[in-house]
Enzyme design. Structure first.
Site, PDB file in Angstrom:
ATOM      1  N   HIS A 372      37.930 101.286  -0.663  1.00  0.00           N
ATOM      2  CA  HIS A 372      37.133 100.398  -0.184  1.00  0.00           C
ATOM      3  C   HIS A 372      36.258 101.344   1.123  1.00  0.00           C
ATOM      4  O   HIS A 372      35.069 100.836   1.799  1.00  0.00           O
ATOM      5  CB  HIS A 372      37.387  98.950   0.638  1.00  0.00           C
ATOM      6  CG  HIS A 372      37.627  98.869  -0.340  1.00  0.00           C
ATOM      7  ND1 HIS A 372      36.656  96.935  -1.053  1.00  0.00           N
ATOM      8  CD2 HIS A 372      39.095  98.235  -0.972  1.00  0.00           C
ATOM      9  CE1 HIS A 372      37.488  96.727  -2.713  1.00  0.00           C
ATOM     10  NE2 HIS A 372      38.610  96.809  -2.583  1.00  0.00           N
ATOM     11  N   LYS A 563      29.439  89.635  10.010  1.00  0.00           N
ATOM     12  CA  LYS A 563      30.289  90.782   9.650  1.00  0.00           C
ATOM     13  C   LYS A 563      31.576  90.674  11.015  1.00  0.00           C
ATOM     14  O   LYS A 563      31.379  90.629  11.803  1.00  0.00           O
ATOM     15  CB  LYS A 563      29.457  92.137   9.156  1.00  0.00           C
ATOM     16  CG  LYS A 563      28.387  92.416  10.003  1.00  0.00           C
ATOM     17  CD  LYS A 563      27.800  92.805   8.787  1.00  0.00           C
ATOM     18  CE  LYS A 563      26.803  92.810   7.834  1.00  0.00           C
ATOM     19  NZ  LYS A 563      27.136  92.624   6.845  1.00  0.00           N
ATOM     20  N   ARG A 564      32.167  91.490  10.004  1.00  0.00           N
ATOM     21  CA  ARG A 564      33.364  91.932  11.298  1.00  0.00           C
ATOM     22  C   ARG A 564      32.645  92.875  11.625  1.00  0.00           C
ATOM     23  O   ARG A 564      32.033  93.887  11.816  1.00  0.00           O
ATOM     24  CB  ARG A 564      34.115  92.322  10.262  1.00  0.00           C
ATOM     25  CG  ARG A 564      35.320  93.469  11.679  1.00  0.00           C
ATOM     26  CD  ARG A 564      36.480  94.400  10.030  1.00  0.00           C
ATOM     27  NE  ARG A 564      35.705  95.252   9.330  1.00  0.00           N
ATOM     28  CZ  ARG A 564      35.794  96.177   8.673  1.00  0.00           C
ATOM     29  NH1 ARG A 564      36.233  97.048  10.338  1.00  0.00           N
ATOM     30  NH2 ARG A 564      35.160  96.982   8.446  1.00  0.00           N
ATOM     31  N   LYS A 569      28.793  99.200  11.823  1.00  0.00           N
ATOM     32  CA  LYS A 569      28.191  97.357  11.126  1.00  0.00           C
ATOM     33  C   LYS A 569      26.731  97.766  12.503  1.00  0.00           C
ATOM     34  O   LYS A 569      25.638  97.004  12.181  1.00  0.00           O
ATOM     35  CB  LYS A 569      28.981  96.761  10.902  1.00  0.00           C
ATOM     36  CG  LYS A 569      29.863  96.918  10.046  1.00  0.00           C
ATOM     37  CD  LYS A 569      30.382  95.671   9.741  1.00  0.00           C
ATOM     38  CE  LYS A 569      31.171  95.885   8.895  1.00  0.00           C
ATOM     39  NZ  LYS A 569      31.453  95.909   7.566  1.00  0.00           N
ATOM     40  N   THR A 671      29.607  92.570   0.455  1.00  0.00           N
ATOM     41  CA  THR A 671      29.127  91.369  -0.356  1.00  0.00           C
ATOM     42  C   THR A 671      28.320  90.531   0.382  1.00  0.00           C
ATOM     43  O   THR A 671      27.971  89.856  -0.374  1.00  0.00           O
ATOM     44  CB  THR A 671      30.973  90.885  -0.930  1.00  0.00           C
ATOM     45  OG1 THR A 671      31.545  90.383   0.597  1.00  0.00           O
ATOM     46  CG2 THR A 671      31.286  91.965  -2.037  1.00  0.00           C
ATOM     47  N   LYS A 675      25.490  87.947  -1.219  1.00  0.00           N
ATOM     48  CA  LYS A 675      26.035  86.022  -0.762  1.00  0.00           C
ATOM     49  C   LYS A 675      24.265  85.565  -0.535  1.00  0.00           C
ATOM     50  O   LYS A 675      23.721  85.095  -0.399  1.00  0.00           O
ATOM     51  CB  LYS A 675      27.139  85.787  -0.102  1.00  0.00           C
ATOM     52  CG  LYS A 675      28.260  85.894  -1.037  1.00  0.00           C
ATOM     53  CD  LYS A 675      29.471  86.302   0.759  1.00  0.00           C
ATOM     54  CE  LYS A 675      30.753  86.846   0.025  1.00  0.00           C
ATOM     55  NZ  LYS A 675      31.439  86.848   0.436  1.00  0.00           N
TER      56      LYS A 675
END
Length: 826
Positions: A372, A563-564, A569, A671, A675
């Protein structure tokens, strides 16, 4: 006339059947309330009603679960065993009732009893057994496996507290224990007959059998009990129900009575406290040696219990372990369970007496591994000293695996000694370490990435040399999401439109959503889509006001990054653009600005200092922007605390813009991007992870792409190009960096963000400065599209219509056919 009477009769029969089901549900709920919860319904709380409903729903799921177990045992179907350190399942009541086609029935039953279903649903704690996408993916996969009729067990840890509860105090993240299990959970079954011993430490004895074979016996210095709890995971339409088996750690002797009687009350329960720490908390900090040790203890604990369980089941049904690859497929969800390779070999060699070659053939044919991440820090390694102290027999086995592996590599590539260092399971640099990614790769027959780009990069970078030695092992399985959870349940208004436009079968077959594209230009449909989105945004605005006190206009563009919290990110890039936009509005307040609400949510790991500073910066910027009358309602900034599955179910249907802005080449898949697009948000993103496949499905005109490509990121890194060039070329960027580091948003502590911004001026590992101008320009393209009205809604419809491919049912069907070799009941 006869036809009308017949139709009327059918409607009456349907109504009568529904009334019977509602009546039955009411009786079941009241029975559970009185006999299981032990409450008079007249005095029941919302949580009591939740318990009663959950127990009634669990009864119905359990009957199907037990029937499925009987069928699988009798017909010899191959089972899938999904090992994951995380399962972010969230609230389950609506999920279970919806998948059993009982949601409307239970809602009506509660209404007849004078109880509000929404209050009951909200009383359920979130099962926070995961950190983010990894755990939520595992939950989606479990639901899809049940939906597709694949017999499967999910294996993980029953964390007492799961991921921490995030509280924002004065803009800073504070962590508190998540209390989802404080009052137990009605969904699980304690299996007192399924308890296994898991050992740690101790010594290894070598002996020779009468036949002259060298054998080994591990004598652990410490043993804990792994106690199992089963939670039914229900597939769509209740077609099948699979168990999620979670392990809880217990001491063999919970109390040392001799110490207790001597008055050493703390010492008397120290063994219990040490054992229970294993399943106490998800992801303890590994900044300290004791934290590292606990993480490894967690991983081995659940892996050992799971493998003992599945081997016991296999022997009970089939007798011979040689048939394991034909009857079982074990999937490792990332590197966390990679020690399973060594544990399986230990069990086959030491406990069941198999020769090495036979044990290795069984192991490698049974295991497969999902990678991942390409981030080196996320590909787990363990210091040799820690590993040897905790798992001495496993280290012996890993040495032997590595020797055979390196011999094969040397034979295949005799002129490349550097290759051996690259592929070795033991890292000899900077202190010897066990590389869990290499172990998982060598011990599995199939290794997969989770997006096309990620898989390609695995072949070219992280596992380049291993791929040369084992060229046929790597394949791609792009992630997916369950539409039942992230569309039907989260966005019933949109689902109702889809059923009308695409046909009722849309709830059973995601591919039917593609029919929506033909109506993208229909103005009436666009009006209905906008009305549903506005209703969802109004609901989110209420949550924002309740949780932060900030009032936002639902008519504004809702710009969402959820998100985390991690530097790759690039929440920081989002915040810098927010600061630049704020300055631009203040400089020209009468311009035709697009009203925008910047919404951010996510948790930072407890020891991740920079991520915590980014959360603080988000809240400091919000404090300044939201209280500046010069910007009015043109810009609002919101950080929603304690992001979890339930909050995501409110945010995602309300989002207009989906922020997927990671540094190219660093997000494996994502993901959340799927969504959000499924619910009609347009994506602004880099060509990273599954963004590429989303672009390929929705078209370049319906997504906002910006920034460096993966090759361009690599080029800059290889040549050591620093941020100075990008900053010098962008007066806007230079001004924003000076404003943040100079205390513009932190007047109480002007130097608060100096170190954070200096990190950008120096190495800028994640290319924030390089992508800033491109990102800012892309956001202005967003403004123009939003202001155009009809084209935005048309693009939203195109996004919804082209998300069918991103169903987790498609992903799991690919795993089943191409990795696990199990049939799919489509």
């Amino acid at each position: 006339m006869l036809e009308k009477r017949h139709e009327s009769s059918k409607v009456s029969e349907h109504d009568a059947a529904t009334e019977d089901m509602v009546s039955e549900a009411k009786s079941a709920i009241i029975s559970k309330m009185t006999l299981s919860v032990g409450k008079d319904p007249a005095f029941a709380t919302d949580y009591d009603w939740f318990l009663a409903c959950a127990l009634a729903a669990r009864d119905r799921a359990t009957l199907r679960f037990l029937e499925g177990k009987r069928v699988t045992a009798s017909d010899g179907k191959k089972r899938v065993y999904y090992l994951s350190l995380e399962f972010l399942i969230g609230r389950q009541l609506t999920d279970v009732l919806s998948n059993l086609s009982l949601l409307d029935v239970f809602r009506a039953a509660l209404e007849d009893l004078g109880v509000d279903y929404e209050r009951v649903r909200s009383a359920e704690p979130d099962a926070a057994l995961g950190n983010g996408g990894l755990g939520r993916l595992a939950a989606c996969f479990m639901e899809s496996m049940a939906t597709l009729g694949i017999p499967a067990y999910g294996y993980g840890i029953r964390y007492d507290h799961g991921l921490f509860r995030q509280v924002i105090y004065d803009g800073w993240q504070e962590e508190y224990p998540e209390d989802w299990l404080s009052f137990g959970t009605p969904w699980e079954f304690l299996r007192t007959d399924v308890v296994f011993n898991v050992g740690f430490g101790g010594s290894v004895e070598t002996y020779v059998t009468p036949a002259g074979i060298t054998r080994y016996t591990w004598h652990p210095g410490e043993v804990v009990h792994a106690v199992s709890y089963d939670t039914p995971m229900v597939g769509w339409r209740g077609r099948s129900v699979n168990p999620l088996r979670l392990w809880s750690a217990r001491a063999v002797d919970p109390l040392r009575l001799e110490l207790f009687n001597r008055g050493d009350f703390a010492g008397a329960s120290s063994d219990q406290a040490r054992a229970e720490a294993i399943s106490k908390f998800l992801y303890p900090s590994d900044e300290t040696p004791s934290g590292q040790e606990l993480r490894l203890r967690q991983e081995y604990f659940f892996v050992s219990a799971s493998l003992q369980d599945l081997l016991s089941r296999h022997r009970r049904i089939y007798g011979d372990l040689h048939s394991l690859p034909e009857r079982a497929a074990i999937q490792l969800n990332d590197t966390h369970p990679a020690v399973a390779i060594a544990e399986m070999m230990r069990l086959l060699l030491d406990e069941h007496g198999l020769p090495w070659n036979e044990a290795w053939a069984i192991t490698s044919a049974t295991f497969s591994y999902t990678n991942h991440t390409l981030l080196p820090e996320a590909l787990e390694t363990w210091p040799l000293a820690v590993f040897e102290r905790l798992l001495p027999r496993h280290l012996q086995i890993i040495y032997f695996i590595n020797n055979l592996h390196l011999e094969a590599a040397k034979k295949a590539f005799p002129e490349e000694p550097e290759l051996l260092r690259s592929v070795s399971i033991i890292d000899e640099r900077d202190g010897r370490k066990v590389r869990m990614g290499q172990l998982a790769f060598v011990g599995s027959h199939a290794i997969n990435g989770v997006s096309a780009l990620h898989t390609d990069l695995m072949r070219k970078t992280t596992f380049r040399d291993l791929n040369r030695i084992y060229p046929d092992r790597i394949q791609n399985k792009t992630n997916g999401i369950t539409f039942r959870r992230w569309l039907h349940q989260s966005n019933p208004g949109l689902t109702a439109i889809l059923k009308e436009v695409c046909g009722a079968e849309v709830v059973d077959n995601p591919e039917v959503i593609e029919r929506l594209a033909a109506h993208a230009g229909d103005s009436a449909l666009q009006d209905r889509i906008r009305a549903v989105k506005l209703a969802n945004k109004t609901a989110l605005a209420k949550v924002i006001a309740e949780r932060t006190g900030v009032r936002v206009d639902p008519a504004a563009l809702f710009d969402v990054q959820i998100k985390r919290m991690h530097e790759y990110k690039r929440q920081l890039l989002n915040l810098l653009e927010t600061a630049a936009l704020y300055d631009a509005i203040r400089a020209n307040p009468d311009a035709d600005w697009t009203p925008r609400v910047k919404i951010m949510a996510g948790k930072a790991a407890a020891s991740y200092v920079n991520a915590k500073f980014i959360i603080k910066l988000a809240n400091d910027i919000a404090q300044v922007v939201n209280n500046d009358p010069a910007v009015r309602d043109l810009l609002k900034v919101v950080f929603l605390p304690n992001y979890n599955v339930s909050l995501a179910e409110v945010i995602i249907p309300a989002a207009d813009l989906s922020e997927q802005i990671s540094t190219a080449g660093m997000e494996a898949s994502g993901t959340g991007n799927m969504k959000l697009a499924l619910n009609g948000a347009l994506t602004i993103g880099t060509l990273d992870g599954a963004n590429i496949e989303i672009r390929d499905n929705v078209g370049n005109d319906n997504i906002f792409i910006f920034g460096l490509t993966t090759d361009e990121v690599s080029y800059r890194r290889e040549r050591g190009i620093t941020a100075g060039q990008a900053i010098a070329a962008s007066p806007m960027l230079a001004g924003v960096l000076n404003a943040v580091s100079g205390g513009r948003f932190s007047p109480d502590d002007p130097g608060r963000f100096v170190q954070l911004i200096d990190g950008l001026r120096g190495a800028d590992r994640y290319m924030v400065t390089d992508d800033f101008d491109s990102y800012y320009a892309a956001q202005r393209r967003v403004d123009a599209c939003w202001n155009s009205g009809e084209p935005w809604t048309r693009s939203a419809i195109i996004n919804i219509a082209n998300m069918a491919w991103f169903s987790s049912d498609r992903t799991i069907a690919e795993y089943a056919r191409e990795i696990w070799n199990v049939p799919v009941d489509l």
